[in-house]
Scaffold this active site. Structure first.
Site, PDB file in Angstrom:
ATOM      1  N   ARG A 162     -33.781  11.689   4.203  1.00  0.00           N
ATOM      2  CA  ARG A 162     -33.073  11.902   5.475  1.00  0.00           C
ATOM      3  C   ARG A 162     -33.500  10.818   6.453  1.00  0.00           C
ATOM      4  O   ARG A 162     -34.658  10.373   6.401  1.00  0.00           O
ATOM      5  CB  ARG A 162     -33.431  13.283   6.050  1.00  0.00           C
ATOM      6  CG  ARG A 162     -32.643  13.653   7.290  1.00  0.00           C
ATOM      7  CD  ARG A 162     -33.087  14.988   7.859  1.00  0.00           C
ATOM      8  NE  ARG A 162     -32.154  15.463   8.870  1.00  0.00           N
ATOM      9  CZ  ARG A 162     -32.360  16.523   9.647  1.00  0.00           C
ATOM     10  NH1 ARG A 162     -33.470  17.246   9.490  1.00  0.00           N
ATOM     11  NH2 ARG A 162     -31.474  16.879  10.545  1.00  0.00           N
TER      12      ARG A 162
ATOM     13  N   TYR B 251     -29.674  13.683   2.891  1.00  0.00           N
ATOM     14  CA  TYR B 251     -29.312  14.870   3.679  1.00  0.00           C
ATOM     15  C   TYR B 251     -27.934  14.660   4.307  1.00  0.00           C
ATOM     16  O   TYR B 251     -27.104  15.562   4.332  1.00  0.00           O
ATOM     17  CB  TYR B 251     -30.372  15.073   4.771  1.00  0.00           C
ATOM     18  CG  TYR B 251     -30.016  16.132   5.792  1.00  0.00           C
ATOM     19  CD1 TYR B 251     -30.227  17.477   5.523  1.00  0.00           C
ATOM     20  CD2 TYR B 251     -29.479  15.776   7.038  1.00  0.00           C
ATOM     21  CE1 TYR B 251     -29.899  18.452   6.464  1.00  0.00           C
ATOM     22  CE2 TYR B 251     -29.157  16.747   7.983  1.00  0.00           C
ATOM     23  CZ  TYR B 251     -29.371  18.082   7.686  1.00  0.00           C
ATOM     24  OH  TYR B 251     -29.051  19.039   8.618  1.00  0.00           O
TER      25      TYR B 251
ATOM     26  N   HIS C 298     -43.316  18.367  -1.836  1.00  0.00           N
ATOM     27  CA  HIS C 298     -43.289  17.281  -0.854  1.00  0.00           C
ATOM     28  C   HIS C 298     -44.231  16.151  -1.278  1.00  0.00           C
ATOM     29  O   HIS C 298     -44.492  15.234  -0.500  1.00  0.00           O
ATOM     30  CB  HIS C 298     -43.685  17.798   0.536  1.00  0.00           C
ATOM     31  CG  HIS C 298     -42.688  18.750   1.134  1.00  0.00           C
ATOM     32  ND1 HIS C 298     -41.334  18.514   1.102  1.00  0.00           N
ATOM     33  CD2 HIS C 298     -42.836  19.930   1.782  1.00  0.00           C
ATOM     34  CE1 HIS C 298     -40.699  19.515   1.699  1.00  0.00           C
ATOM     35  NE2 HIS C 298     -41.583  20.386   2.104  1.00  0.00           N
TER      36      HIS C 298
HETATM   37  P1  A3P Z   1     -33.093  20.278  11.929  1.00  0.00           P
HETATM   38  O1  A3P Z   1     -34.481  20.643  12.326  1.00  0.00           O
HETATM   39  O2  A3P Z   1     -32.721  18.882  12.327  1.00  0.00           O
HETATM   40  O3  A3P Z   1     -32.092  21.268  12.384  1.00  0.00           O
HETATM   41  P2  A3P Z   1     -36.268  21.263   5.217  1.00  0.00           P
HETATM   42  O4  A3P Z   1     -35.468  22.269   4.493  1.00  0.00           O
HETATM   43  O5  A3P Z   1     -36.652  20.092   4.363  1.00  0.00           O
HETATM   44  O6  A3P Z   1     -37.423  21.871   5.930  1.00  0.00           O
HETATM   45  O7  A3P Z   1     -35.321  20.595   6.306  1.00  0.00           O
HETATM   46  C1  A3P Z   1     -35.026  21.278   7.484  1.00  0.00           C
HETATM   47  C2  A3P Z   1     -33.804  20.667   8.140  1.00  0.00           C
HETATM   48  O8  A3P Z   1     -32.646  20.955   7.334  1.00  0.00           O
HETATM   49  C3  A3P Z   1     -33.560  21.306   9.505  1.00  0.00           C
HETATM   50  O9  A3P Z   1     -33.025  20.266  10.336  1.00  0.00           O
HETATM   51  C4  A3P Z   1     -32.524  22.377   9.157  1.00  0.00           C
HETATM   52  O10 A3P Z   1     -31.773  22.818  10.258  1.00  0.00           O
HETATM   53  C5  A3P Z   1     -31.676  21.621   8.133  1.00  0.00           C
HETATM   54  N1  A3P Z   1     -30.865  22.540   7.313  1.00  0.00           N
HETATM   55  C6  A3P Z   1     -31.292  23.593   6.598  1.00  0.00           C
HETATM   56  N2  A3P Z   1     -30.251  24.229   6.022  1.00  0.00           N
HETATM   57  C7  A3P Z   1     -29.138  23.566   6.396  1.00  0.00           C
HETATM   58  C8  A3P Z   1     -27.742  23.752   6.136  1.00  0.00           C
HETATM   59  N3  A3P Z   1     -27.298  24.748   5.399  1.00  0.00           N
HETATM   60  N4  A3P Z   1     -26.879  22.845   6.664  1.00  0.00           N
HETATM   61  C9  A3P Z   1     -27.335  21.821   7.418  1.00  0.00           C
HETATM   62  N5  A3P Z   1     -28.636  21.604   7.708  1.00  0.00           N
HETATM   63  C10 A3P Z   1     -29.541  22.472   7.208  1.00  0.00           C
END
Ligand code: A3P
Length: 330
Positions: free
Chosen positions: A153, A217, A132
């Site tokens: 995103r 995203y 990050h």
């Molecule tokens: P939300 O909290 O809006 O649901 P990171 O992986 O960078 O921590 O990001 C987390 C975000 O990615 C979360 O968003 C999570 O739900 C979403 N996410 C993770 N896997 C996903 C998938 N297979 N399809 C869609 N969104 C996904």
């Protein structure tokens, strides 16, 4: 690559960490976290990125990390779809449950030899890891040698996702509202911020860095098949149709929500996260901000976005955030 199911058999190995890190997570579940969200000492400015405690304790080791030409670095602002991209990349390369360490991951008092940056340094390539850190904070060898995949995103959904994640992460002791989370973004006191500098820092290198793949995203969620093909091309991998549909199935929201390798349910069991507040794999949609922003908050956020986009006009030229789902068939 074999066409095995992505079933999450290795419950003890979360996709964001390695097996060794998991042992430390168990110890840290009871360890005291010196700084919580908002404390002086919670954030450390590191080459323009505000790295949060205890991750900044890993930075001396991260700085010495030596990337090579085979390495793949997934970079993002937190809550931008990092784990989804990690699963896609892992499946393209290896098949099976993803094990993609977080480069600057650290827990309080973690012995240096357990830091991912250290264990990664000892592994032969190709290594896949995520970070990050903002562009200016990246170890130089990553910029010059590794293949870097950056995911952006839209800031409204990132704010909402961050709010849930921080409230669920027990050691941050964060109880703030979405409005307060926005204020932490606006006041540049959010982990790994400032948000716009993070996105702009990578975006500005799209035309001069052949080893950088910049994606959103929203693109991933709306057309994952296309993204899998593009990422595979970027990594120099050929996939047949069966492999592509296998990756699509395994990386679907439902699969990743149910798979205990990717849903990180063990963090709840260890007491590090409270899934009653929010599971790690939350909604995974575009535009959830509409369910959380009042019209007044939305006006404030829009104003901030406009100011930041003007400030970083050159770096963000030609780039537009997507705030809702478009009908791609139209
Ligand atoms: P939300 O909290 O809006 O649901 P990171 O992986 O960078 O921590 O990001 C987390 C975000 O990615 C979360 O968003 C999570 O739900 C979403 N996410 C993770 N896997 C996903 C998938 N297979 N399809 C869609 N969104 C996904």
């Amino acid at each position: 690559m074999a066409h095995t199911e992505f079933v999450g058999q290795s419950a003890e190995i979360p996709c964001t960490t390695t097996a060794t890190i998991n042992a430390a997570a168990t110890a840290a579940a009871t360890a005291a976290f010196k700084y919580k969200f908002g404390d002086e000492g919670y954030l450390l400015d590191y080459h323009g990125t505000k790295v949060c405690y205890p991750m900044y304790e890993s930075l001396p080791v991260v700085e010495r990390f030596q990337a090579n030409d085979k390495d793949i670095c997934i970079a993002s602002f937190p809550k931008s779809g990092t784990n989804l991209m990690a699963a896609i990349v892992w499946m393209i390369l290896h098949d099976g449950d993803p094990k993609v360490p977080h480069l600057e991951y650290a827990l309080p008092g973690m012995p240096p030899n357990m830091l991912p940056a250290n264990t990664l340094n000892k592994q032969a390539g190709p290594r896949v890891f995520y970070t990050h850190l903002g562009y200016n904070a990246l170890p130089e060898s990553i910029k010059t040698h590794a293949k870097v995949i950056y995911i952006a995103r839209n800031p409204k959904d990132v704010i909402v996702s961050t709010n849930y994640f921080f409230r669920a992460l027990k050691f941050k002791q964060f109880t703030g509202t979405v409005q307060e989370t926005f204020q932490s973004f606006m006041n540049n006191v959010c982990a790994f911020g400032p948000y716009f500098d993070h996105v702009a820092g990578y975006r500005r290198h799209v035309s001069d860095m052949a080893n950088l793949f910049f994606i959103t995203y929203e693109e991933m969620v709306q057309d994952v098949e296309n993204i899998i093909k593009r990422v595979a091309r970027f990594l120099g991998k050929e996939l047949d149709n069966m492999q592509i549909s296998n990756i699509m199935r395994c990386c679907s929201r439902e699969q990743m929500q149910n798979n205990h390798t990717t849903n990180l349910a063990h963090l709840h069991q260890l007491g590090l996260m409270d899934f009653n507040v929010s599971p790690f794999m939350r909604k995974g949609i575009i535009g959830d901000w509409k369910n959380h922003f009042s019209p007044e908050l939305n006006r404030q956020v829009d104003k901030w976005i406009e100011q930041e986009q003007q400030r970083l006009h050159n770096e963000l030229k030609g780039f537009h955030f997507q705030y809702e789902t478009y009908n791609i068939a139209a």
